[in-house]
Design a protein around this motif. Structure first.
Motif, PDB file in Angstrom:
ATOM      1  N   THR A   1      -6.837 -11.867 -40.333  1.00 35.86           N
ATOM      2  CA  THR A   1      -7.000 -11.179 -41.468  1.00 35.86           C
ATOM      3  C   THR A   1      -8.207 -11.823 -42.388  1.00 35.86           C
ATOM      4  N   ASP A   2      -8.626 -13.085 -41.904  1.00 36.24           N
ATOM      5  CA  ASP A   2      -9.514 -13.748 -42.829  1.00 36.24           C
ATOM      6  C   ASP A   2     -11.025 -13.681 -42.327  1.00 36.24           C
ATOM      7  N   LEU A   3     -11.011 -13.830 -40.800  1.00 35.74           N
ATOM      8  CA  LEU A   3     -11.950 -13.576 -39.861  1.00 35.74           C
ATOM      9  C   LEU A   3     -11.751 -13.006 -38.735  1.00 35.74           C
ATOM     10  N   ILE A   4     -12.445 -11.602 -38.558  1.00 44.10           N
ATOM     11  CA  ILE A   4     -11.678 -11.013 -37.617  1.00 44.10           C
ATOM     12  C   ILE A   4     -12.780 -10.938 -36.379  1.00 44.10           C
ATOM     13  N   ARG A   5     -14.000 -11.238 -36.610  1.00 43.26           N
ATOM     14  CA  ARG A   5     -14.883 -11.346 -35.380  1.00 43.26           C
ATOM     15  C   ARG A   5     -14.478 -12.017 -33.980  1.00 43.26           C
ATOM     16  N   PRO A   6     -13.620 -13.214 -33.980  1.00 37.65           N
ATOM     17  CA  PRO A   6     -13.107 -13.335 -32.772  1.00 37.65           C
ATOM     18  C   PRO A   6     -12.339 -12.501 -31.931  1.00 37.65           C
ATOM     19  N   THR A   7     -11.518 -11.874 -32.709  1.00 40.78           N
ATOM     20  CA  THR A   7     -10.552 -10.801 -32.323  1.00 40.78           C
ATOM     21  C   THR A   7     -10.974  -9.463 -31.827  1.00 40.78           C
ATOM     22  N   LEU A   8     -11.934  -9.200 -32.653  1.00 44.48           N
ATOM     23  CA  LEU A   8     -12.694  -7.924 -32.649  1.00 44.48           C
ATOM     24  C   LEU A   8     -13.884  -7.902 -31.598  1.00 44.48           C
TER      25      LEU A   8
ATOM     26  N   GLU B   1     -10.082 -33.934 -28.631  1.00 39.87           N
ATOM     27  CA  GLU B   1      -9.081 -33.403 -27.752  1.00 39.87           C
ATOM     28  C   GLU B   1      -9.528 -32.055 -27.677  1.00 39.87           C
ATOM     29  N   LEU B   2      -8.696 -31.071 -26.718  1.00 32.74           N
ATOM     30  CA  LEU B   2      -8.987 -29.893 -26.456  1.00 32.74           C
ATOM     31  C   LEU B   2      -7.706 -29.216 -27.074  1.00 32.74           C
ATOM     32  N   TYR B   3      -8.089 -28.143 -27.997  1.00 33.78           N
ATOM     33  CA  TYR B   3      -7.124 -27.229 -28.652  1.00 33.78           C
ATOM     34  C   TYR B   3      -7.221 -25.874 -28.480  1.00 33.78           C
ATOM     35  N   ASP B   4      -6.336 -24.929 -28.380  1.00 34.03           N
ATOM     36  CA  ASP B   4      -6.392 -23.516 -28.589  1.00 34.03           C
ATOM     37  C   ASP B   4      -6.320 -23.497 -30.189  1.00 34.03           C
ATOM     38  N   VAL B   5      -7.459 -22.919 -30.728  1.00 33.49           N
ATOM     39  CA  VAL B   5      -7.033 -22.924 -32.275  1.00 33.49           C
ATOM     40  C   VAL B   5      -6.764 -21.452 -32.604  1.00 33.49           C
ATOM     41  N   VAL B   6      -5.370 -21.296 -33.257  1.00 34.72           N
ATOM     42  CA  VAL B   6      -4.876 -19.972 -33.551  1.00 34.72           C
ATOM     43  C   VAL B   6      -4.562 -19.716 -34.872  1.00 34.72           C
ATOM     44  N   GLY B   7      -4.354 -18.561 -35.413  1.00 36.53           N
ATOM     45  CA  GLY B   7      -3.959 -18.360 -36.663  1.00 36.53           C
ATOM     46  C   GLY B   7      -2.445 -18.006 -36.539  1.00 36.53           C
ATOM     47  N   PRO B   8      -1.678 -17.615 -37.710  1.00 39.60           N
ATOM     48  CA  PRO B   8      -0.472 -17.707 -38.239  1.00 39.60           C
ATOM     49  C   PRO B   8       0.208 -15.865 -37.899  1.00 39.60           C
ATOM     50  N   ILE B   9      -0.820 -15.070 -37.590  1.00 35.71           N
ATOM     51  CA  ILE B   9      -0.614 -13.693 -37.610  1.00 35.71           C
ATOM     52  C   ILE B   9       0.235 -13.286 -36.418  1.00 35.71           C
ATOM     53  N   CYS B  10       1.109 -12.408 -36.444  1.00 36.71           N
ATOM     54  CA  CYS B  10       1.946 -12.059 -35.156  1.00 36.71           C
ATOM     55  C   CYS B  10       1.332 -11.131 -34.289  1.00 36.71           C
TER      56      CYS B  10
ATOM     57  N   ILE C   1     -16.016 -10.033 -46.059  1.00 35.51           N
ATOM     58  CA  ILE C   1     -16.291  -8.675 -46.388  1.00 35.51           C
ATOM     59  C   ILE C   1     -15.211  -7.879 -45.413  1.00 35.51           C
ATOM     60  N   MET C   2     -14.700  -8.434 -44.141  1.00 34.57           N
ATOM     61  CA  MET C   2     -14.108  -7.721 -43.328  1.00 34.57           C
ATOM     62  C   MET C   2     -12.542  -8.033 -43.260  1.00 34.57           C
ATOM     63  N   ALA C   3     -12.305  -8.974 -44.404  1.00 29.92           N
ATOM     64  CA  ALA C   3     -10.826  -9.462 -44.318  1.00 29.92           C
ATOM     65  C   ALA C   3      -9.860  -8.402 -45.055  1.00 29.92           C
ATOM     66  N   SER C   4      -8.741  -8.450 -44.482  1.00 34.24           N
ATOM     67  CA  SER C   4      -7.643  -7.449 -44.808  1.00 34.24           C
ATOM     68  C   SER C   4      -6.307  -7.998 -45.192  1.00 34.24           C
ATOM     69  N   GLN C   5      -5.365  -7.131 -45.686  1.00 33.78           N
ATOM     70  CA  GLN C   5      -4.405  -7.847 -45.977  1.00 33.78           C
ATOM     71  C   GLN C   5      -2.881  -7.746 -45.052  1.00 33.78           C
ATOM     72  N   TYR C   6      -3.251  -7.572 -43.690  1.00 32.20           N
ATOM     73  CA  TYR C   6      -2.275  -7.448 -42.901  1.00 32.20           C
ATOM     74  C   TYR C   6      -1.141  -8.373 -43.034  1.00 32.20           C
ATOM     75  N   ASN C   7      -0.044  -8.058 -42.584  1.00 32.61           N
ATOM     76  CA  ASN C   7       1.189  -9.083 -42.869  1.00 32.61           C
ATOM     77  C   ASN C   7       1.270  -9.630 -44.424  1.00 32.61           C
ATOM     78  N   LEU C   8       0.723  -8.505 -45.266  1.00 25.84           N
ATOM     79  CA  LEU C   8       0.834  -9.009 -46.787  1.00 25.84           C
ATOM     80  C   LEU C   8       0.222 -10.176 -47.126  1.00 25.84           C
ATOM     81  N   ARG C   9      -0.928 -10.591 -46.422  1.00 28.41           N
ATOM     82  CA  ARG C   9      -1.604 -11.801 -46.595  1.00 28.41           C
ATOM     83  C   ARG C   9      -2.375 -11.714 -47.893  1.00 28.41           C
ATOM     84  N   LYS C  10      -2.732 -12.667 -48.612  1.00 25.42           N
ATOM     85  CA  LYS C  10      -3.665 -12.713 -49.710  1.00 25.42           C
ATOM     86  C   LYS C  10      -5.235 -12.532 -49.254  1.00 25.42           C
ATOM     87  N   LEU C  11      -5.821 -11.830 -49.806  1.00 15.70           N
ATOM     88  CA  LEU C  11      -7.414 -11.993 -49.269  1.00 15.70           C
ATOM     89  C   LEU C  11      -7.834 -13.383 -49.655  1.00 15.70           C
TER      90      LEU C  11
END
Ligand SMILES: *Cc1c(COP(=O)(O)O)cnc(C)c1O
Length: 387
Positions: A301-308, A325-334, A366-376
């Motif tokens: 919702t904050d930065l969609i480029r990796p997903t899109l 160390e190696l990590y999968d860096v992920v967000g909180p969205i379902c 500019i591409m941020a959204s409020q999906y999951n009712l998150r704040k911009l």
């Protein structure tokens, strides 16, 4: 080397996630653009859709760039930022009547027209206002930009622009459209283009297309080659400013302009990508069966480029110097696609660490959204935080 440096002590008190804009990087970039473009009197319009943050727009207006808009909202934002309407161009395959009317009321410089029905509508609406609209035909040059298929726009199969085989029809129609003046032709082949030969191919096509107009005795005052110059997402510290010199040189060398013709550009990403970072905190470090996850408080919702677009952003841990160390860096969205990077090297992460997702100034906030009712996400500039 101009390195984006972070006032991490200031960051500590700011709720995450937020966008941080390094104004020194932006100013250096704008300076380079205006210096290089001035060598040949090229006109640069900033593509508003990359980032319309008012602080950024103000800087861009002060550098003297015009605006490339793709909606009525962007036209209004450009005007609110003080960009004069004689430097505003308006593109887009689906311009609504109210947007065309807004543009007409402001007497913008040029409509980049993408279809025959659109030409007729603009003619109609301009007639009702007793005005004449200046238009450029957006021509689909059928040039492959060799970039991600979602951001390729100049192929015959794309929805954008007028195809070459339609041009005869358009030319025959023009004299009957009394409220339209043809002033030029427009192209835009795609985005994040790093291979200069794509722009060279565009020049070759534009030269051919110019021949078509010469042979019909049609004088075009303006050639607009769009935007699309890419940035270095892998090495934002080493290449904070794109190579505008090389970029403009391609057009200087390969595009044949008539003495009275003016060349226009519409740069978006290359202007603003490197000055922006998305700053987030690590919420949890979670050990999975085969890997570990760094779970951030920022998501798609904050930065969609990796997903899109499966886009890569360099990720840095601003709070840790410990072994990598190696990590999968992920967000909180379902959604499983809410992943910024897989097997990413980070200095050992802990709950509360500040993380920077680099090169996020374009197509980020500019591409941020409020999906999951998150704040911009909010944003801060280096100017504000230095005070
Ligand atoms: C998106 C767009 C641009 C800017 O593209 P960048 O890759 O960000 O430089 C320019 N012109 C048009 C018509 C666009 O749609």
């Amino acid at each position: 080397m101009l390195k984006a440096s972070y006032p991490t002590d200031k960051f500590r008190n700011i709720p995450t996630p937020f966008y941080y804009y390094d104004m020194d990087v932006l100013r250096t970039t704008l300076h380079e653009i205006t210096q290089q473009a001035a060598k040949s009197d090229f006109h640069v319009h900033y593509a508003m859709k990359a980032n319309a943050n008012p602080s950024i727009l103000k800087e861009i207006r002060m550098a003297g760039l015009g605006a490339d808009c793709v909606s009525g909202g962007e036209i209004q934002a450009a005007i609110d930022a003080g960009i004069t309407s004689d430097k505003i161009v308006f593109a887009g395959v689906g311009k609504a009547d109210w947007e065309i009317n807004l543009a007409l009321d402001h007497n913008i410089f040029c409509f980049n027209v993408e279809s025959v029905p659109e030409l007729e509508v603009i003619n109609n609406l301009a007639g009702r206002k007793n005005k004449t609209a200046q238009v450029a035909l957006r021509i689909n040059p059928n040039v492959n930009a060799h970039t991600h298929h979602y951001i390729t726009t100049g192929l015959n199969e794309n929805k954008f622009g007028i195809n070459m085989n339609e041009l005869d029809t358009v030319i025959e129609l023009l004299p009957s459209l009394e409220h339209i003046t043809l002033i030029g032709i427009h192209f835009h082949i795609g985005s994040q283009i790093t291979d200069m030969t794509s722009f060279q191919s565009l020049c070759v096509r534009v030269n051919e297309i110019q021949e078509y107009f010469f042979s019909r005795h049609i004088m075009l005052k303006h050639i607009n080659v769009g935007g699309g110059l890419g940035v270095n997402y892998e090495h934002p510290n080493h290449f904070p400013v794109p190579d505008f010199e090389a970029y403009f040189k391609v057009f200087r060398q390969h595009l044949h302009l008539q003495p009275q013709q003016t060349l226009h550009f519409e740069l978006g990403r290359s202007v603003v990508a490197q000055c922006g970072s998305l700053i987030a905190r690590v919420l949890y470090v979670k050990q999975g069966a085969t890997k570990q996850f760094a779970i951030l408080d920022a998501g798609f919702t904050d930065l969609i480029r990796p997903t899109l677009y499966q886009a890569y952003h360099r990720i840095e841990n601003l709070s840790s110097d410990e072994e990598e160390e190696l990590y999968d860096v992920v967000g909180p969205i379902c959604e499983s696609s809410d992943t910024f990077a897989k097997a990413c090297t980070l200095n050992k992460a802990h709950r509360g660490d500040l993380i920077a997702l680099r090169s996020a100034g374009a197509y980020g906030e500019i591409m941020a959204s409020q999906y999951n009712l998150r704040k911009l996400p909010k944003s801060y500039t280096s100017d504000e935080l230095q005070r």
